[in-house]
Design an enzyme around this catalytic site. Structure first.
Site, PDB file in Angstrom:
ATOM      1  N   CYS A  44       5.223  67.534 -31.287  1.00  0.00           N
ATOM      2  CA  CYS A  44       6.258  66.830 -30.802  1.00  0.00           C
ATOM      3  C   CYS A  44       6.888  67.293 -29.677  1.00  0.00           C
ATOM      4  CB  CYS A  44       7.450  66.395 -31.648  1.00  0.00           C
ATOM      5  SG  CYS A  44       8.750  65.428 -30.987  1.00  0.00           S
ATOM      6  N   CYS A  49       5.257  64.164 -28.298  1.00  0.00           N
ATOM      7  CA  CYS A  49       6.290  63.178 -27.521  1.00  0.00           C
ATOM      8  C   CYS A  49       7.111  63.469 -26.498  1.00  0.00           C
ATOM      9  CB  CYS A  49       7.263  62.662 -28.849  1.00  0.00           C
ATOM     10  SG  CYS A  49       6.655  63.079 -30.640  1.00  0.00           S
ATOM     11  N   LYS A  52       4.910  64.178 -23.219  1.00  0.00           N
ATOM     12  CA  LYS A  52       4.091  62.622 -23.153  1.00  0.00           C
ATOM     13  C   LYS A  52       5.042  61.718 -22.196  1.00  0.00           C
ATOM     14  CE  LYS A  52       4.763  59.681 -25.545  1.00  0.00           C
ATOM     15  NZ  LYS A  52       4.431  59.498 -26.868  1.00  0.00           N
ATOM     16  N   ALA A 118      -0.070  81.974 -41.372  1.00  0.00           N
ATOM     17  CA  ALA A 118       0.159  82.200 -42.836  1.00  0.00           C
ATOM     18  C   ALA A 118      -1.177  81.741 -43.882  1.00  0.00           C
ATOM     19  CB  ALA A 118       1.420  81.405 -43.284  1.00  0.00           C
ATOM     20  N   GLY A 178      -8.678  53.973 -29.006  1.00  0.00           N
ATOM     21  CA  GLY A 178      -7.919  52.704 -28.568  1.00  0.00           C
ATOM     22  C   GLY A 178      -6.689  52.948 -29.530  1.00  0.00           C
ATOM     23  N   TYR A 180      -2.669  55.079 -30.154  1.00  0.00           N
ATOM     24  CA  TYR A 180      -1.561  55.508 -29.418  1.00  0.00           C
ATOM     25  C   TYR A 180      -1.776  56.405 -28.182  1.00  0.00           C
ATOM     26  CZ  TYR A 180       2.039  54.190 -33.220  1.00  0.00           C
ATOM     27  OH  TYR A 180       2.770  53.599 -34.098  1.00  0.00           O
ATOM     28  N   GLU A 184      -1.538  55.397 -23.936  1.00  0.00           N
ATOM     29  CA  GLU A 184      -0.370  56.269 -23.376  1.00  0.00           C
ATOM     30  C   GLU A 184      -1.174  57.236 -22.292  1.00  0.00           C
ATOM     31  OE1 GLU A 184       3.175  56.541 -26.796  1.00  0.00           O
ATOM     32  OE2 GLU A 184       1.683  58.350 -26.552  1.00  0.00           O
ATOM     33  N   HIS A 438      23.803  39.486 -21.107  1.00  0.00           N
ATOM     34  CA  HIS A 438      23.187  38.772 -19.897  1.00  0.00           C
ATOM     35  C   HIS A 438      23.131  39.692 -18.741  1.00  0.00           C
ATOM     36  CE1 HIS A 438      21.172  35.651 -18.051  1.00  0.00           C
ATOM     37  NE2 HIS A 438      22.361  35.418 -17.096  1.00  0.00           N
ATOM     38  N   GLU A 443      18.129  40.031 -24.447  1.00  0.00           N
ATOM     39  CA  GLU A 443      18.664  38.801 -25.057  1.00  0.00           C
ATOM     40  C   GLU A 443      17.686  37.819 -25.356  1.00  0.00           C
ATOM     41  OE1 GLU A 443      20.795  36.483 -22.003  1.00  0.00           O
ATOM     42  OE2 GLU A 443      19.887  37.544 -20.375  1.00  0.00           O
TER      43      GLU A 443
END
Ligand code: NDP
Length: 453
Positions: A44, A49, A52, A118, A178, A180, A184, A438, A443
């Site tokens: 990540c 994440c 990216k 490890a 195809g 995630y 992206e 608004h 909304e």
């Protein structure tokens, strides 16, 4: 807790799940060590994440600059240039800063960080280089690693791991997959001016997402100039290390400057010695655990990508909290994998939570579907031909909102709030009685009145 062993808990892997488990367990008084062979923060923070999203911001900035013209800014196109090496260097500096924060967090929590690879010598013993550590509990939190399908030339294919450190941008790129990561990265590359082709073996990418979302995203990505080719796969690749010739299953050949595979990730269990100890691996290679992260060996637990639950940081974080309570707390707490909201940071973004229309129909619900497609306000003056989609899947009988799906700017931000409502079991009538904010895109989720189906 036993004093005979070096630690109460050794965690293998300092990614999102491992670090959360370490900190929570240390806070409960456990003597905790984390073994990490690469980088603190795992996929990540280092190659997932975080970088990216920074690249998505970077690539979208080009459109923001263009859009400014409609708002009165003079933006001479020939004076706008982009420096990839600066983006990568700035991203690297930020990741180093985060690595430091992770290190300090662990240190402040009293967690011992052991650098190295490890393996398990027995059910309570971890070997790292020439050091041996014993522990009452051991947790496998080693995450996952990109998979490149077996085709001739696969060794010249890059994955997301390398894309984050690419020395220079090519003029053209092929993104393979195809899911995630493919959508992206196709958006990132295209936004940075790379002529991008995405190849997907099925009829329509983003399998598992709502069909309207898949169609709509394909159409928006095509508008941004991304060449989406569905129903085709890579057969082989040849390269002289500067140019790539990609032979496809439909008999055509693509010439490009880079091939990136985003074709899924496998559990990272190599060299741990798990099976020798009796820890079971599934057919897909994931560590088999029960609902409490328990493997077949009583002292060994596992969490995160390695166990095959949704490969999402917030899922691993939640698992870390639950497991820590189980090992060192009151034992309470269960994972709830229903209605996990998620975002795909393609451009525009996708945000989704709950059931897709197809899943809800398959589950036997009689449905009302609400759907709205519109041009976001920003693009009235920018003139950009980009539209947003919002969709609610409602159970006709109970009026409960079963799923909410969106494609549009900030879809992830908006969906997080909607996810709370869906988790709480909100009905369409409650959505309707909620006053909108608004003018926002969000909304629309509380103002869709007429079902389209
Ligand atoms: P995904 O599972 O999302 O997608 C893999 C893609 O590769 C699918 O389109 C799949 O096709 C295709 N594929 C698999 N095997 C082959 C093959 N042999 N030949 C051709 N195509 C193939 O994986 P990703 O790598 O994109 O991402 C891994 C995980 O990481 C995601 O599932 C997600 O959980 C997580 N992630 C989350 C992000 C977020 O939250 N925004 C961002 C990035 C990743 P098919 O559909 O036909 O099986």
């Amino acid at each position: 807790m036993s004093d005979k062993q070096d630690f109460d808990l050794i965690i293998i892997g300092a990614g999102s799940g491992g670090v959360r488990l370490a900190r929570m367990s240390a806070a409960k008084g456990a003597r905790v060590a984390v073994v990490e062979s690469r980088y603190l923060g795992g996929t990540c923070v280092n190659v997932g994440c975080v970088p990216k999203k920074l690249f998505v911001y970077g690539s979208h900035a080009g459109e923001d600059i263009e859009d400014a013209a409609g708002y009165g800014w003079n933006v001479p196109g020939d004076q706008v240039t982009f420096d990839w090496t600066r983006l990568v260097a700035n991203k690297n500096a930020e990741i180093e800063r985060l690595n430091g924060i992770y290190g300090r967090m662990l240190e402040n929590a009293g967690v011992t960080v052991i650098e190295g690879t490890a393996s398990l010598a027995d059910a309570n013993t971890v070997v790292v280089g020439d050091q041996t550590f014993t522990s009452k509990h051991i947790t496998i939190a080693t995450g996952s690693w990109p998979v490149v399908p077996e085709v001739p030339g696969k060794e010249c294919v890059l994955t997301s791991n390398e894309m984050f450190y690419l020395p220079q941008l090519p003029k053209q790129a092929v993104v393979w997959g195809g899911g995630y990561i493919a959508v992206e990265f196709a958006g990132i590359l295209a936004g940075l001016g790379v002529e991008t082709t995405l190849l997907y073996r099925g009829e329509l990418f983003l399998r598992g997402f709502d069909d309207d979302v898949r169609d709509f995203t394909a159409s928006e990505m095509r508008k941004k100039g991304i060449n989406l080719r569905f129903g085709v796969n890579i057969e082989s690749i040849e390269t002289d290390n500067a140019h790539y010739a990609v032979d496809l299953t439909d008999g055509s050949r693509l010439n490009t400057g880079l091939v990136m595979a985003a074709t899924g990730r496998r559990a990272l269990v190599d060299g741990l010695g798990l099976e020798e100890l009796g820890v079971q691996l599934s057919a897909s290679g994931h560590v088999v655990v029960d609902d409490h992260f328990q493997t077949a060996v009583p002292s060994i637990t596992a969490l995160g990508d390695v166990i095959g639950t949704p490969q999402l940081t917030p899922v691993a974080l939640a698992q870390g909290m639950v497991l820590s309570r189980r090992l060192f707390g009151d034992g309470k707490g269960e994972m709830d994998y229903s209605s996990i909201p998620t975002a795909v940071f393609c451009q525009p973004n996708i945000g989704t939570v709950g059931l897709t229309e197809a899943e809800a129909r398959e589950a036997g619900h009689k449905l009302r579907i609400y759907r709205s497609e519109f041009k976001p306000m920003k693009h009235t003056l920018s003139g950009r031909d980009e539209r947003s989609l919002m969709k609610l899947v409602v159970d006709d009988e109970s009026d409960r909102v079963l799923g909410a799906h969106m494609v549009g700017p900030d879809a992830g931000e908006i969906t997080q709030g909607i996810a709370v409502a869906i988790k709480a079991g909100a009905t369409k009538a409650q959505f309707d009685s909620t006053i909108g904010i608004h003018p926002t895109s969000a909304e629309e989720f509380v103002t869709m009145r007429d079902p389209v189906a």
